[in-house]
Design a protein around this motif. Structure first.
Motif, PDB file in Angstrom:
ATOM      1  N   ALA A 107      -1.287   7.305  17.960  1.00  0.00           N
ATOM      2  CA  ALA A 107      -2.270   6.470  18.677  1.00  0.00           C
ATOM      3  C   ALA A 107      -2.210   5.030  18.188  1.00  0.00           C
ATOM      4  CB  ALA A 107      -3.676   7.036  18.477  1.00  0.00           C
ATOM      5  N   PHE A 108      -1.580   4.817  17.013  1.00  0.00           N
ATOM      6  CA  PHE A 108      -1.414   3.441  16.528  1.00  0.00           C
ATOM      7  C   PHE A 108      -0.119   2.892  17.108  1.00  0.00           C
ATOM      8  CE2 PHE A 108      -4.124   5.438  13.435  1.00  0.00           C
ATOM      9  CZ  PHE A 108      -5.076   4.456  13.187  1.00  0.00           C
ATOM     10  N   PRO A 109      -0.232   1.948  18.058  1.00  0.00           N
ATOM     11  CA  PRO A 109       0.988   1.533  18.754  1.00  0.00           C
ATOM     12  C   PRO A 109       1.873   0.616  17.916  1.00  0.00           C
ATOM     13  CG  PRO A 109      -0.876   0.234  19.498  1.00  0.00           C
ATOM     14  CD  PRO A 109      -1.420   1.221  18.513  1.00  0.00           C
ATOM     15  N   GLY A 110       3.178   0.687  18.157  1.00  0.00           N
ATOM     16  CA  GLY A 110       4.141  -0.230  17.542  1.00  0.00           C
ATOM     17  C   GLY A 110       3.993  -0.304  16.037  1.00  0.00           C
ATOM     18  N   ILE A 111       3.945  -1.542  15.533  1.00  0.00           N
ATOM     19  CA  ILE A 111       3.861  -1.707  14.079  1.00  0.00           C
ATOM     20  C   ILE A 111       2.436  -2.007  13.632  1.00  0.00           C
ATOM     21  CG2 ILE A 111       6.264  -2.428  13.751  1.00  0.00           C
ATOM     22  CD1 ILE A 111       5.237  -5.332  13.553  1.00  0.00           C
ATOM     23  N   LEU A 112       1.449  -1.656  14.492  1.00  0.00           N
ATOM     24  CA  LEU A 112       0.056  -1.995  14.172  1.00  0.00           C
ATOM     25  C   LEU A 112      -0.393  -1.402  12.830  1.00  0.00           C
ATOM     26  CD1 LEU A 112      -2.611  -3.295  15.230  1.00  0.00           C
ATOM     27  CD2 LEU A 112      -3.199  -1.033  16.055  1.00  0.00           C
ATOM     28  N   LEU A 113      -0.120  -0.096  12.640  1.00  0.00           N
ATOM     29  CA  LEU A 113      -0.563   0.549  11.400  1.00  0.00           C
ATOM     30  C   LEU A 113       0.192  -0.043  10.211  1.00  0.00           C
ATOM     31  CD1 LEU A 113      -2.436   2.688  10.288  1.00  0.00           C
ATOM     32  CD2 LEU A 113      -0.622   4.375  10.535  1.00  0.00           C
ATOM     33  N   ALA A 114       1.485  -0.317  10.428  1.00  0.00           N
ATOM     34  CA  ALA A 114       2.273  -0.930   9.349  1.00  0.00           C
ATOM     35  C   ALA A 114       1.701  -2.302   8.991  1.00  0.00           C
ATOM     36  CB  ALA A 114       3.734  -1.055   9.772  1.00  0.00           C
ATOM     37  N   ILE A 115       1.251  -3.052  10.010  1.00  0.00           N
ATOM     38  CA  ILE A 115       0.633  -4.364   9.752  1.00  0.00           C
ATOM     39  C   ILE A 115      -0.624  -4.169   8.897  1.00  0.00           C
ATOM     40  CG2 ILE A 115      -0.656  -6.267  10.836  1.00  0.00           C
ATOM     41  CD1 ILE A 115       1.305  -6.166  13.166  1.00  0.00           C
ATOM     42  N   GLY A 116      -1.437  -3.188   9.292  1.00  0.00           N
ATOM     43  CA  GLY A 116      -2.680  -2.914   8.549  1.00  0.00           C
ATOM     44  C   GLY A 116      -2.383  -2.544   7.102  1.00  0.00           C
ATOM     45  N   ILE A 117      -1.414  -1.637   6.906  1.00  0.00           N
ATOM     46  CA  ILE A 117      -1.093  -1.175   5.549  1.00  0.00           C
ATOM     47  C   ILE A 117      -0.484  -2.316   4.725  1.00  0.00           C
ATOM     48  CG2 ILE A 117       0.360   0.400   4.207  1.00  0.00           C
ATOM     49  CD1 ILE A 117       0.045   2.415   6.513  1.00  0.00           C
ATOM     50  N   ALA A 118       0.492  -3.016   5.338  1.00  0.00           N
ATOM     51  CA  ALA A 118       1.143  -4.109   4.605  1.00  0.00           C
ATOM     52  C   ALA A 118       0.131  -5.208   4.280  1.00  0.00           C
ATOM     53  CB  ALA A 118       2.297  -4.676   5.426  1.00  0.00           C
ATOM     54  N   ALA A 119      -0.853  -5.387   5.180  1.00  0.00           N
ATOM     55  CA  ALA A 119      -1.853  -6.434   4.943  1.00  0.00           C
ATOM     56  C   ALA A 119      -2.700  -6.110   3.723  1.00  0.00           C
ATOM     57  CB  ALA A 119      -2.746  -6.589   6.176  1.00  0.00           C
ATOM     58  N   VAL A 120      -3.101  -4.854   3.579  1.00  0.00           N
ATOM     59  CA  VAL A 120      -3.952  -4.536   2.432  1.00  0.00           C
ATOM     60  C   VAL A 120      -3.147  -4.320   1.147  1.00  0.00           C
ATOM     61  CG1 VAL A 120      -5.858  -3.582   3.780  1.00  0.00           C
ATOM     62  CG2 VAL A 120      -4.077  -2.060   2.997  1.00  0.00           C
ATOM     63  N   ARG A 121      -1.886  -3.873   1.279  1.00  0.00           N
ATOM     64  CA  ARG A 121      -1.095  -3.619   0.064  1.00  0.00           C
ATOM     65  C   ARG A 121      -0.398  -4.876  -0.456  1.00  0.00           C
ATOM     66  NH1 ARG A 121      -1.591   0.941  -2.548  1.00  0.00           N
ATOM     67  NH2 ARG A 121       0.458   0.580  -3.411  1.00  0.00           N
TER      68      ARG A 121
ATOM     69  N   PRO B  55       2.608  -8.231   0.352  1.00  0.00           N
ATOM     70  CA  PRO B  55       4.028  -8.239   0.682  1.00  0.00           C
ATOM     71  C   PRO B  55       4.906  -7.819  -0.502  1.00  0.00           C
ATOM     72  CG  PRO B  55       3.208 -10.485   0.405  1.00  0.00           C
ATOM     73  CD  PRO B  55       2.048  -9.570   0.176  1.00  0.00           C
ATOM     74  N   SER B  56       5.702  -6.770  -0.290  1.00  0.00           N
ATOM     75  CA  SER B  56       6.714  -6.355  -1.283  1.00  0.00           C
ATOM     76  C   SER B  56       7.643  -5.358  -0.605  1.00  0.00           C
ATOM     77  CB  SER B  56       6.071  -5.715  -2.518  1.00  0.00           C
ATOM     78  OG  SER B  56       5.777  -4.353  -2.274  1.00  0.00           O
ATOM     79  N   PHE B  57       8.826  -5.184  -1.179  1.00  0.00           N
ATOM     80  CA  PHE B  57       9.814  -4.262  -0.616  1.00  0.00           C
ATOM     81  C   PHE B  57       9.246  -2.831  -0.525  1.00  0.00           C
ATOM     82  CE2 PHE B  57      13.281  -1.213  -1.189  1.00  0.00           C
ATOM     83  CZ  PHE B  57      14.144  -1.590  -0.188  1.00  0.00           C
ATOM     84  N   GLY B  58       8.641  -2.383  -1.629  1.00  0.00           N
ATOM     85  CA  GLY B  58       8.107  -1.013  -1.666  1.00  0.00           C
ATOM     86  C   GLY B  58       7.001  -0.812  -0.649  1.00  0.00           C
ATOM     87  N   ASN B  59       6.126  -1.813  -0.516  1.00  0.00           N
ATOM     88  CA  ASN B  59       5.019  -1.685   0.432  1.00  0.00           C
ATOM     89  C   ASN B  59       5.498  -1.656   1.877  1.00  0.00           C
ATOM     90  OD1 ASN B  59       3.170  -1.541  -1.595  1.00  0.00           O
ATOM     91  ND2 ASN B  59       2.582  -3.705  -1.503  1.00  0.00           N
ATOM     92  N   VAL B  60       6.555  -2.435   2.172  1.00  0.00           N
ATOM     93  CA  VAL B  60       7.114  -2.405   3.526  1.00  0.00           C
ATOM     94  C   VAL B  60       7.690  -1.017   3.809  1.00  0.00           C
ATOM     95  CG1 VAL B  60       8.957  -3.302   4.998  1.00  0.00           C
ATOM     96  CG2 VAL B  60       7.614  -4.865   3.628  1.00  0.00           C
ATOM     97  N   LEU B  61       8.417  -0.495   2.828  1.00  0.00           N
ATOM     98  CA  LEU B  61       9.010   0.837   2.973  1.00  0.00           C
ATOM     99  C   LEU B  61       7.917   1.884   3.232  1.00  0.00           C
ATOM    100  CD1 LEU B  61      12.066   1.351   2.617  1.00  0.00           C
ATOM    101  CD2 LEU B  61      11.534   2.410   0.443  1.00  0.00           C
ATOM    102  N   PHE B  62       6.847   1.794   2.449  1.00  0.00           N
ATOM    103  CA  PHE B  62       5.723   2.723   2.584  1.00  0.00           C
ATOM    104  C   PHE B  62       5.064   2.564   3.956  1.00  0.00           C
ATOM    105  CE2 PHE B  62       1.066   3.369   1.980  1.00  0.00           C
ATOM    106  CZ  PHE B  62       1.090   4.747   1.818  1.00  0.00           C
ATOM    107  N   ALA B  63       4.797   1.288   4.316  1.00  0.00           N
ATOM    108  CA  ALA B  63       4.083   1.023   5.582  1.00  0.00           C
ATOM    109  C   ALA B  63       4.880   1.543   6.778  1.00  0.00           C
ATOM    110  CB  ALA B  63       3.834  -0.475   5.723  1.00  0.00           C
TER     111      ALA B  63
END
Lengths: 306, 283
Positions: free
Chosen positions: B125-139, B141-149
């Protein structure tokens, strides 16, 4: 139709509930203390305590969750940490701009994809088909963060035809809508081509042409109508992608919609507003998916019995 | 059901399509460039020369210099490392989770399957990279966080494909036969069912790398990707767009790299799909 409606609603509510839960958990993914991150290291303990109380972070997580759920059900999405305005009011102020952009992009994609897809299907294997296939691959491979600056460079900088950014007139809308709509148009073109081709092979089209209808009329009057269900499905499913893509597009063109609001909230570490924006976009996607299913069931009654 | 041929035979079969062969060649170049970055890059990608900021391409700096006077070609070469690493890394993590969860849901069915299906529905239900944006925003910017998001949502597609394949394969006679002679569930799954579900996964993973590279570039463009001053193609585009009118080369070079990589992965994915004769079936 009514029982199908209730069945789909019953499937949608748990999904919406899950979406709210995931968004609630977002703030708890913060590495360290959210309050310290929001206020910075220079904040005094009293300030931290006040914000902790305001965000209800001083209570057990289950209590926070229950309060969050109850707030959402009443339309209370919290208060923006920076502007002190209710989150929902901030979002509501920006939503019309995003809806306008999303709607226009959908229109752009339909205007491009329908004629191109039908043409490709009717001239299968010929130059028009190959060209539209190539154009589809090309636009699918150019993400909007690349297409946007490219269009700006050509139409604003080199040709000076359209404004670089801003909001208010139709000219401001052209580049953001094309940026957001072209990728979807590529997907839709492929879908229209495939479904029209499939319909063209069916006996009713052969019968129509045998009765003396031209091939063009058979496509316009019969095949296109039956190809509508998958097209509507793709359009509906793409709406979420358009909303999500608006974050990047609105950032490029300084379009004052919810996507730009989300980025401003991220820059300001305004996490209640970040949560609100993510939640509203996701819930809109859920609602549009539901509406798409209902529309498809209306167009094709067989779907109600699946 | 299609059998997976040996890796070499599969590559040879895929390379029969001209588009896929060109894609494979292009990817080989990109991966080689990424692996040999320290040897290939003409300058240190972080070395600044402020008085030469935004200089256009010349003989000393083939792709020009960014606002800090850093060599764009060197950053592009090092950026290949990060962009490809995020692409491959995200797919690896997502594949691991997706195969495990999809296989368990498909094999055991019942409550596990129902929970799995609901979890997929919620995440989708989270379209595109929306959830990744949310996760990366709170975590941050870093390589590991992008991978996780990117992996939080990335596994869903693979898991659904694996689940659908497991449902199909577990009803086949050879699985029934293995069950009849007393094979335990873990062996049934690991040695009889899973190896026969991998063809569509290989194809999906190829497209997945392209999707992950674009998603990383999108996050970096928004300033939520790898942390500066490290360069990824997306962060180079993001930084370059602020100087679009005076130094368009800053966007052109990384933009072309993203475009060519995505096209290459798409062509290879199409070739693999033909070579493995995979039809889409994820229901």
């Amino acid at each position: 139709m009514r029982s199908y409606l209730f069945r789909r609603l019953a499937q949608t509510f748990p999904v919406a509930f899950g979406v709210v839960t995931v968004v609630f958990l977002l703030i708890h993914l913060l590495p360290g203390d959210p309050v310290e991150i929001m206020l910075g290291e220079s904040a005094v303990p009293a300030q931290k305590e006040e914000l902790r109380r305001e965000l209800r972070l001083d209570r057990p997580i289950l209590v926070q969750y229950a309060e969050y759920l109850s707030g959402i059900s009443r339309g209370d999405f919290g208060v923006s940490f920076r502007s002190r305005e209710p989150v929902l009011r901030e979002i509501a102020g920006r939503f019309p701009a995003t809806l306008l952009l999303a709607g226009t992009s959908l229109a752009v994609s339909i205007i491009v994809a329908l004629p191109l897809g039908v043409l490709a299907a009717m001239r299968r294997g010929k130059a028009a088909d190959l060209l539209s296939g190539f154009a589809a691959i090309l636009s699918l491979s150019v993400p909007n963060f690349l297409l946007g600056p490219l269009l700006l460079l050509v139409f604003s900088v080199q040709l000076g035809l359209l404004p670089v950014s801003g909001y208010g007139t139709a000219r401001h809308l052209v580049l953001p809508a094309v940026t957001l709509g072209l990728g979807m148009a590529a997907l839709l073109t492929r879908m229209v081509r495939a479904t029209v081709l499939e319909e063209l092979r069916k006996e009713y089209v052969v019968a129509a042409t045998a009765r003396g209808r031209s091939r063009r009329a058979a496509v316009a009057l019969h095949a296109l109508r039956n190809a509508l269900v998958p097209v509507v499905t793709v359009l509906g499913l793409s709406f979420g992608a358009v909303l999500s893509g608006s974050v990047i597009t609105e950032t490029i063109f300084s379009w004052p919609g919810i996507g730009r609001l989300l980025m401003q909230a991220i820059d300001a570490r305004d996490y209640p507003l970040v949560q609100g924006c993510v939640l509203v976009i996701a819930l809109c996607t859920v609602a549009v998916n539901l509406a798409t299913d209902l529309l498809c069931a209306r167009l094709d009654p067989r779907m109600r019995y699946d | 059901m299609t059998e997976i041929p040996g890796a070499l035979a599969l590559l040879r079969r895929t390379a029969r399509r001209p588009g896929a062969a060109a894609g494979m060649a292009l990817l080989a170049v990109f991966f080689l460039v990424a692996a040999l970055a320290p040897e290939i890059a003409p300058y240190d990608p972080l070395a600044q020369s402020l008085d030469e900021g935004l200089a256009g391409p010349d003989r000393a700096h083939w792709l020009g210099q960014d606002r800090f006077g850093r060599d764009v070609l060197s950053r592009l070469v090092y950026g290949a490392r990060l962009s490809l690493a995020v692409g491959v890394g995200t797919v690896a993590v997502s594949l691991l989770a997706g195969i495990l969860l999809g296989a368990l849901a498909g094999f055991f069915g019942g409550t596990a399957d129902r929970i799995f299906t609901r979890a997929c529905d919620v995440l989708l239900a989270f379209p595109g990279i929306l959830l990744a944006i949310g996760i990366a925003a709170v975590r941050g910017p870093s390589f590991g966080n992008v991978l996780f998001a990117l992996s939080v949502l990335g596994w869903v597609g693979y898991a659904r494909v694996v689940r659908a394949q497991v449902l199909k394969v577990k009803a086949m006679e050879f699985v029934e036969a293995a069950r009849a002679v007393g094979s335990p569930a873990t062996r049934l799954l690991a040695t009889h069912i899973l190896p026969n579900t991998l063809s569509p996964i290989v194809v999906e993973a190829t497209f997945g790398v392209a999707r992950a590279i674009v998603a990383e570039a999108g996050l970096s463009f928004l300033g939520l990707g790898v942390s500066p001053p490290a360069a990824s193609w997306g962060s180079m585009i993001g930084e370059g767009r602020h100087f679009l009118f005076v130094a368009p080369h800053l966007v052109a070079a990384p933009g072309a790299a993203v475009f060519l990589t995505v096209v290459a992965f798409q062509f290879v994915g199409d070739g693999l799909r033909d070579a493995l004769d995979v039809r889409e079936d994820t229901r």
